[in-house]
Every structure is written in C-alpha cells, then in structure tokens.
Design an enzyme around this catalytic site. Structure first.
Site, PDB file in Angstrom:
ATOM      1  N   HIS A  48       0.859  -1.186   0.000  1.00  0.00           N
ATOM      2  CA  HIS A  48       0.000   0.000   0.000  1.00  0.00           C
ATOM      3  C   HIS A  48       0.891   1.231   0.000  1.00  0.00           C
ATOM      4  O   HIS A  48       1.894   1.265   0.716  1.00  0.00           O
ATOM      5  CB  HIS A  48      -0.919   0.009   1.239  1.00  0.00           C
ATOM      6  CG  HIS A  48      -2.083   0.918   1.057  1.00  0.00           C
ATOM      7  ND1 HIS A  48      -1.978   2.275   1.223  1.00  0.00           N
ATOM      8  CD2 HIS A  48      -3.358   0.669   0.686  1.00  0.00           C
ATOM      9  CE1 HIS A  48      -3.167   2.814   0.962  1.00  0.00           C
ATOM     10  NE2 HIS A  48      -4.021   1.878   0.638  1.00  0.00           N
ATOM     11  N   ASP A 106      -7.635  -5.314   0.201  1.00  0.00           N
ATOM     12  CA  ASP A 106      -8.286  -6.093  -0.842  1.00  0.00           C
ATOM     13  C   ASP A 106      -8.132  -7.603  -0.681  1.00  0.00           C
ATOM     14  O   ASP A 106      -8.896  -8.362  -1.274  1.00  0.00           O
ATOM     15  CB  ASP A 106      -7.747  -5.676  -2.224  1.00  0.00           C
ATOM     16  CG  ASP A 106      -8.240  -4.293  -2.586  1.00  0.00           C
ATOM     17  OD1 ASP A 106      -9.372  -3.962  -2.184  1.00  0.00           O
ATOM     18  OD2 ASP A 106      -7.501  -3.537  -3.233  1.00  0.00           O
TER      19      ASP A 106
HETATM   20  N1  ACO Z   1       3.716  -7.823  -5.050  1.00  0.00           N
HETATM   21  C1  ACO Z   1       5.009  -7.908  -5.443  1.00  0.00           C
HETATM   22  N2  ACO Z   1       5.842  -6.856  -5.497  1.00  0.00           N
HETATM   23  C2  ACO Z   1       5.344  -5.684  -5.115  1.00  0.00           C
HETATM   24  C3  ACO Z   1       4.020  -5.525  -4.661  1.00  0.00           C
HETATM   25  C4  ACO Z   1       3.199  -6.661  -4.637  1.00  0.00           C
HETATM   26  N3  ACO Z   1       1.936  -6.600  -4.239  1.00  0.00           N
HETATM   27  N4  ACO Z   1       3.823  -4.227  -4.339  1.00  0.00           N
HETATM   28  C5  ACO Z   1       4.952  -3.589  -4.589  1.00  0.00           C
HETATM   29  N5  ACO Z   1       5.882  -4.470  -5.043  1.00  0.00           N
HETATM   30  C6  ACO Z   1       7.253  -4.148  -5.437  1.00  0.00           C
HETATM   31  C7  ACO Z   1       7.289  -3.541  -6.827  1.00  0.00           C
HETATM   32  O1  ACO Z   1       7.426  -4.517  -7.827  1.00  0.00           O
HETATM   33  C8  ACO Z   1       8.491  -2.660  -6.738  1.00  0.00           C
HETATM   34  O2  ACO Z   1       9.634  -3.440  -6.854  1.00  0.00           O
HETATM   35  P1  ACO Z   1      10.939  -2.898  -7.636  1.00  0.00           P
HETATM   36  O3  ACO Z   1      11.344  -1.650  -6.874  1.00  0.00           O
HETATM   37  O4  ACO Z   1      11.896  -4.015  -7.549  1.00  0.00           O
HETATM   38  O5  ACO Z   1      10.459  -2.576  -9.032  1.00  0.00           O
HETATM   39  C9  ACO Z   1       8.436  -2.151  -5.308  1.00  0.00           C
HETATM   40  O6  ACO Z   1       7.715  -3.141  -4.558  1.00  0.00           O
HETATM   41  C10 ACO Z   1       7.767  -0.798  -5.169  1.00  0.00           C
HETATM   42  O7  ACO Z   1       6.547  -0.827  -5.880  1.00  0.00           O
HETATM   43  P2  ACO Z   1       5.646   0.467  -6.035  1.00  0.00           P
HETATM   44  O8  ACO Z   1       4.517   0.188  -6.998  1.00  0.00           O
HETATM   45  O9  ACO Z   1       6.493   1.645  -6.332  1.00  0.00           O
HETATM   46  O10 ACO Z   1       5.121   0.597  -4.551  1.00  0.00           O
HETATM   47  P3  ACO Z   1       3.892   1.386  -4.017  1.00  0.00           P
HETATM   48  O11 ACO Z   1       3.977   1.337  -2.546  1.00  0.00           O
HETATM   49  O12 ACO Z   1       3.772   2.708  -4.665  1.00  0.00           O
HETATM   50  O13 ACO Z   1       2.686   0.470  -4.555  1.00  0.00           O
HETATM   51  C11 ACO Z   1       0.692  -0.677  -4.730  1.00  0.00           C
HETATM   52  C12 ACO Z   1       1.517   0.285  -3.895  1.00  0.00           C
HETATM   53  C13 ACO Z   1       0.420  -0.079  -6.124  1.00  0.00           C
HETATM   54  C14 ACO Z   1      -0.633  -0.906  -4.031  1.00  0.00           C
HETATM   55  C15 ACO Z   1       1.471  -2.000  -4.899  1.00  0.00           C
HETATM   56  O14 ACO Z   1       1.840  -2.499  -3.636  1.00  0.00           O
HETATM   57  C16 ACO Z   1       0.713  -3.044  -5.703  1.00  0.00           C
HETATM   58  O15 ACO Z   1       0.781  -3.048  -6.937  1.00  0.00           O
HETATM   59  N6  ACO Z   1      -0.014  -3.996  -4.999  1.00  0.00           N
HETATM   60  C17 ACO Z   1      -0.746  -5.002  -5.685  1.00  0.00           C
HETATM   61  C18 ACO Z   1      -2.096  -4.461  -6.191  1.00  0.00           C
HETATM   62  C19 ACO Z   1      -3.046  -4.184  -5.044  1.00  0.00           C
HETATM   63  O16 ACO Z   1      -3.226  -4.971  -4.137  1.00  0.00           O
HETATM   64  N7  ACO Z   1      -3.701  -3.004  -5.134  1.00  0.00           N
HETATM   65  C20 ACO Z   1      -4.682  -2.541  -4.155  1.00  0.00           C
HETATM   66  C21 ACO Z   1      -4.056  -1.618  -3.166  1.00  0.00           C
HETATM   67  S1  ACO Z   1      -5.196  -0.865  -2.135  1.00  0.00           S
HETATM   68  C22 ACO Z   1      -5.669   0.519  -3.011  1.00  0.00           C
HETATM   69  O17 ACO Z   1      -6.773   0.635  -3.435  1.00  0.00           O
HETATM   70  C23 ACO Z   1      -4.639   1.576  -3.334  1.00  0.00           C
END
Ligand code: ACO
Length: 366
Positions: A251, A305
């Site tokens: 998140h 979620d």
């Molecule tokens: N699974 C695997 N790797 C992940 C996940 C995940 N769920 N979330 C982040 N990472 C990794 C990314 O691949 C990235 O790795 P890298 O630096 O090696 O490329 C790193 O962590 C940072 O990712 P960001 O997208 O920059 O992190 P952020 O905190 O901004 O992302 C997000 C938050 C978009 C929710 C992300 O965790 C995600 O995609 N989760 C899965 C989708 C999800 O569950 N979405 C609902 C969230 S709740 C809402 O409504 C916002």
C-alpha cells in the site's frame, strides 16, 4: 509561490485521517475499529458527510432519504440498455453516473445530489448485473437498508443476517480512505467548479485500475491459479521471480498493516468457505515471508483487498461486481470529499516540475 516539493493544499482534508506508520485510520477522528463496531453504512455516510453520529443534535438520519432515491429513470434505463451486454459493470456504472438525468448538475453540489448518487448507484450495479446474466432485475425493497437491499437486488433472495452484517462491515471499512487516487481525481474535477456527477465519473475511472479498486478480482484469480495449499510456495516464488505482483499486498500509505486488513481478516472468516479461507491464510503467510525477504528494509503488508475479496466472495457476490461494490461503498467518501472540496475550493493545479530540455534555438528543418 509553492515549490514542487511543498504541499499545495489540494490534499487538505478533515474527513479521514491516516497515520501510515502507526496503522491508524480515523473517520472524523474516530478509529475505524470503533466506527465499524458501532455504525452501519448509512450512519457512517452521515459521519463522513457531516461529522455527526446518530443521537447527536445535528445528526441527520439518511436511511429513509436513501430509500426514496433508489428508482432509475426511464431515460437512464434506455442509456443502460444501449450498452454492450458484456461491458464491465464498472464501465456501466461510470456511464450511468454521467447519464443520470434526475441528478442536478449544479455548482456547488448539495447533499441532495450526493444522496441521489449514493442510492441510485447501487440500483444501477444490480441492474447491470442482471442484464449481463440475462436475468430480471429485482425491484428495490423499501423494507431493507442500503446494503441489505443491494444484496437483495443482486441475489433475488432475502439475504441472511450474517451476509448483511459482513457486507455492511465491508461498506463501512471501504467508505473512505483519505486522498486516494480516485478521491483526488474527484476533487480535481470539482475544483474547476464542475458538478458532483462529473467528478464521480472521473473517480470511477480512476478506481477501475488494477492498482486501486481493480485489485479484488485479481486476488481470487490468484488463489484459483494456486489451486491448493501445497502449491502456494511454488506459485508465489514463480510469480515473484517473473517480477509479478501479488494482489492484496502493499500500500502506498501504510508502513505497517492496514487496519482494515486486520478487521477484514476476521470478518471474512464468518462468510468464506473453510477451504478457501485456509488457502488464503497459507498464501498470506508465504507472501509476507517472501516479500519481507525481498525488501527487508521496506516489507509489504496485507492490504484491504486481500480479505476484502474473500468476504465479497463469501457473501455470494459475483466477481465482476467486486470493483463496482468497492465503488458503491466509496460513494459516501467521494460525496463527503466533494462537499468539503467546494467549501474550501481552489483550483487544483499541481506545481509542475519541468524535466525537459532548456529553451533552445530552432535549427532546421524549416
Ligand atoms: N507484489 C510484489 N511486489 C510488489 C508488490 C506486490 N503486491 N507491491 C509492490 N511491489 C514491489 C514492486 O514490484 C516494486 O519493486 P521494484 O522496486 O523491484 O520494481 C516495489 O515493490 C515498489 O513498488 P511500487 O509500486 O512503487 O510501490 P507502491 O507502494 O507505490 O505500490 C501498490 C503500492 C500499487 C498498491 C502496490 O503495492 C501493488 O501493486 N499492490 C498489488 C495491487 C493491489 O493490491 N492493489 C490494491 C491496493 S489498495 C488501493 O486501493 C490503493
């Protein structure tokens, strides 16, 4: 002048407080676990909209006001009937919000328009579901509250108290979450002195994406792909090796577990099948372990979620309705933010940080 790194005030709010380091979420100052224990969805909407709780002098009970607004106009139904039968219901809802001819489109918006949008949207989602599955839409039941009526309209049977309680809790927990991507989109549109329906259709467009409200169906698709408890480790390792994302984890705001995830883990257990719940628990255990190992300095946690999807499945909602159901819950928060935005309105125009080339002379071709 505001510099690119300074807040420009466009994310100022008094509605929902989030302390990502402590895992604290509050609606109008009340902790989310207290809100969900004491209030149903209608009262939560009142708390978000006006900051009042039932029994307080200025409190407004919107239960009957929502009941009176459930019908869809003939012209709206004609618009919905013209949509492709297989279009995703979240797209249909966004179109319906744009096409509701009996919702005023004035600036500044009023609570009337907010209540129209909150109430009619749930009838729209149920109607779209029946149309896509070739069945007949159920008429709203004036005996039922907002959440129970939604389940009735979708499922066509009187929902059990257990299912209503679970879905009501989901609606309360998802009703608002500060300046999320969709809420910011809504506030930007309203800041131009546009109307609430236009702003809510922008919010729905933002919510649709898989990184926001589109994640819940992804959670179940993941669990289906894993299949059994024995396959969990191999499936997660393979997905992470391919740099895939695990839906329901991570998140942008929380550095600890999202407090809604903590509550939904418990509430989903009441309605999920024991086998599904056991698979989800094992998946969560391995996912957290692997994600922490990959980024020990920035571990990721279960988000709203993951168990939210299990709860929606447990109450018998079909997957195409997961994101629209998230949207229905969020209509209360969007409305509250809309009214707050117009009460303190300033055009949202983030300070740009230009990263392109410096001004340069034009040299051929002429
Ligand atoms: N699974 C695997 N790797 C992940 C996940 C995940 N769920 N979330 C982040 N990472 C990794 C990314 O691949 C990235 O790795 P890298 O630096 O090696 O490329 C790193 O962590 C940072 O990712 P960001 O997208 O920059 O992190 P952020 O905190 O901004 O992302 C997000 C938050 C978009 C929710 C992300 O965790 C995600 O995609 N989760 C899965 C989708 C999800 O569950 N979405 C609902 C969230 S709740 C809402 O409504 C916002």
């Amino acid at each position: 002048m505001t510099s690119a790194s300074e807040p420009d005030g466009s994310a100022d709010t008094s509605i929902t407080g989030i302390d990502g380091a402590k895992g604290l979420l509050t609606y109008r100052g009340f902790r989310i676990d207290e809100v969900v224990r004491h209030l149903g969805y209608e009262a939560t909407a009142g708390l978000l909209l006006w900051g009042t709780r039932p029994g307080e002098p200025a409190a407004r009970d919107i239960t009957s006001e929502l009941r009176l607004r459930r019908q869809l106009s003939p012209s709206l139904l004609r618009v919905l009937e013209s949509l492709p039968v297989d279009s995703p219901p979240i797209d249909g809802l966004r179109t319906a919000v744009s096409a509701m001819d009996d919702v005023a489109r004035v600036y500044p918006p009023t609570a009337h328009e907010a209540l129209d949008l909150i109430s009619r949207s749930s009838t729209v989602v149920a109607w779209l579901y029946h149309r896509s599955s070739g069945s007949r839409a159920r008429e709203p039941d004036p005996e039922l509250g907002h959440v129970a009526n939604f389940l009735w309209m979708v499922q066509g049977t009187r929902p059990s108290p257990e299912r209503v309680r679970a879905l009501e809790r989901y609606f309360v927990l998802l009703a608002d979450h500060g300046i999320s991507a969709s809420t910011y989109a809504l506030r930007i549109v309203l800041s131009t002195r546009s109307d609430l329906a236009s702003a809510m259709s922008a919010a729905l467009g933002a919510l649709k994406g898989p990184l926001h409200g589109g994640a819940p169906p992804g959670v179940l698709e993941m669990l289906d792909a894993v299949g059994s408890v024995e396959q969990v480790e191999a499936w997660i390792d393979g997905t992470l090796e391919r740099r895939g994302r695990l839906f329901g984890f991570g998140h942008p705001t929380y550095q600890v577990e999202d407090p809604r995830a903590t509550l939904l883990r418990e509430y989903a257990r009441d309605v999920a099948s024991p086998e599904r719940y056991a698979l989800a628990q094992r998946f969560e255990e391995v996912a957290l372990q692997r994600l922490a190992r990959r980024r020990p300095d920035q571990p990721l946690f279960t988000n709203v979620d993951f168990y939210g999807a299990l709860l929606l499945e447990g109450v018998g909602l079909p997957r195409p309705l997961f994101t629209p159901t998230f949207a229905l819950a969020r209509t209360a928060g969007w409305s509250a933010h809309g009214l707050e935005q117009v009460a303190q309105n300033r055009l949202v125009r983030p300070p740009e940080r230009y990263l392109g080339p410096a001004p340069r002379p034009w040299t051929g071709p002429d």
